[in-house]
Design an enzyme around this catalytic site. Sequence first.
Site, PDB file in Angstrom:
ATOM      1  N   THR A  89      76.585  55.660 -42.618  1.00  0.00           N
ATOM      2  CA  THR A  89      77.639  55.129 -41.841  1.00  0.00           C
ATOM      3  C   THR A  89      78.548  54.099 -42.682  1.00  0.00           C
ATOM      4  O   THR A  89      78.184  53.666 -43.679  1.00  0.00           O
ATOM      5  CB  THR A  89      77.100  54.145 -40.673  1.00  0.00           C
ATOM      6  OG1 THR A  89      76.298  53.475 -41.025  1.00  0.00           O
ATOM      7  CG2 THR A  89      76.200  55.095 -39.865  1.00  0.00           C
ATOM      8  N   ASN A 125      80.787  50.975 -42.307  1.00  0.00           N
ATOM      9  CA  ASN A 125      80.938  49.617 -41.201  1.00  0.00           C
ATOM     10  C   ASN A 125      81.757  48.695 -41.569  1.00  0.00           C
ATOM     11  O   ASN A 125      82.392  48.503 -42.804  1.00  0.00           O
ATOM     12  CB  ASN A 125      79.485  48.726 -41.678  1.00  0.00           C
ATOM     13  CG  ASN A 125      78.332  49.738 -41.212  1.00  0.00           C
ATOM     14  OD1 ASN A 125      77.902  49.932 -40.195  1.00  0.00           O
ATOM     15  ND2 ASN A 125      77.584  50.064 -42.387  1.00  0.00           N
ATOM     16  N   GLU A 146      79.765  51.158 -36.301  1.00  0.00           N
ATOM     17  CA  GLU A 146      79.249  51.952 -37.302  1.00  0.00           C
ATOM     18  C   GLU A 146      79.793  53.460 -37.156  1.00  0.00           C
ATOM     19  O   GLU A 146      79.521  54.142 -36.233  1.00  0.00           O
ATOM     20  CB  GLU A 146      77.686  51.827 -37.357  1.00  0.00           C
ATOM     21  CG  GLU A 146      77.218  50.584 -37.535  1.00  0.00           C
ATOM     22  CD  GLU A 146      75.758  50.525 -37.294  1.00  0.00           C
ATOM     23  OE1 GLU A 146      74.909  50.725 -38.263  1.00  0.00           O
ATOM     24  OE2 GLU A 146      75.181  50.383 -36.130  1.00  0.00           O
TER      25      GLU A 146
END
Length: 153
Positions: free
Chosen positions: A28, A30, A80
Amino acid sequence: MLSQLPLFAGGEIVRGFGRGSKELGIPTANFPLEVVKSLPESLPTGAYYGWANVDNGPVHKMVLSVGWNPFYNNKERSVETHMLHDFNCDLYGQTLKICIVGYLRPERSFDSLESLIAAIRGDIEQAKASLDEADKAKLKEAPYFTEKLCSSK
């Protein structure tokens, strides 16, 4: 709030908790806390889908989590983003832009890491199909993805 979608947001990619790639096998990107706090408070927590790009590059399908991730008992709300593209490099410090197009499911806790991963994989498949619909696919071409973001640095 969902009637106000699509929703656009952008900012620098920062280090998260390090769980996406390591524990979940689902990397992910962020956002920093100030970007998370800039989202409407009325935006329900949960899983969403949409479009994303890095540093004004190609636009890719994505899924994202908005919330506290109850499986991990997070203390801060987070956003995320998992892009459905393999970048093969760290993206820290680069600019992520997202267009949240639709809502997949509410945030919830899971009995196991395996059930969390299975839910995310299901989200990804649902996102792929939804983003192929003409009204959602056209958002991939939104001018936002090629505009320069204002920086407060």
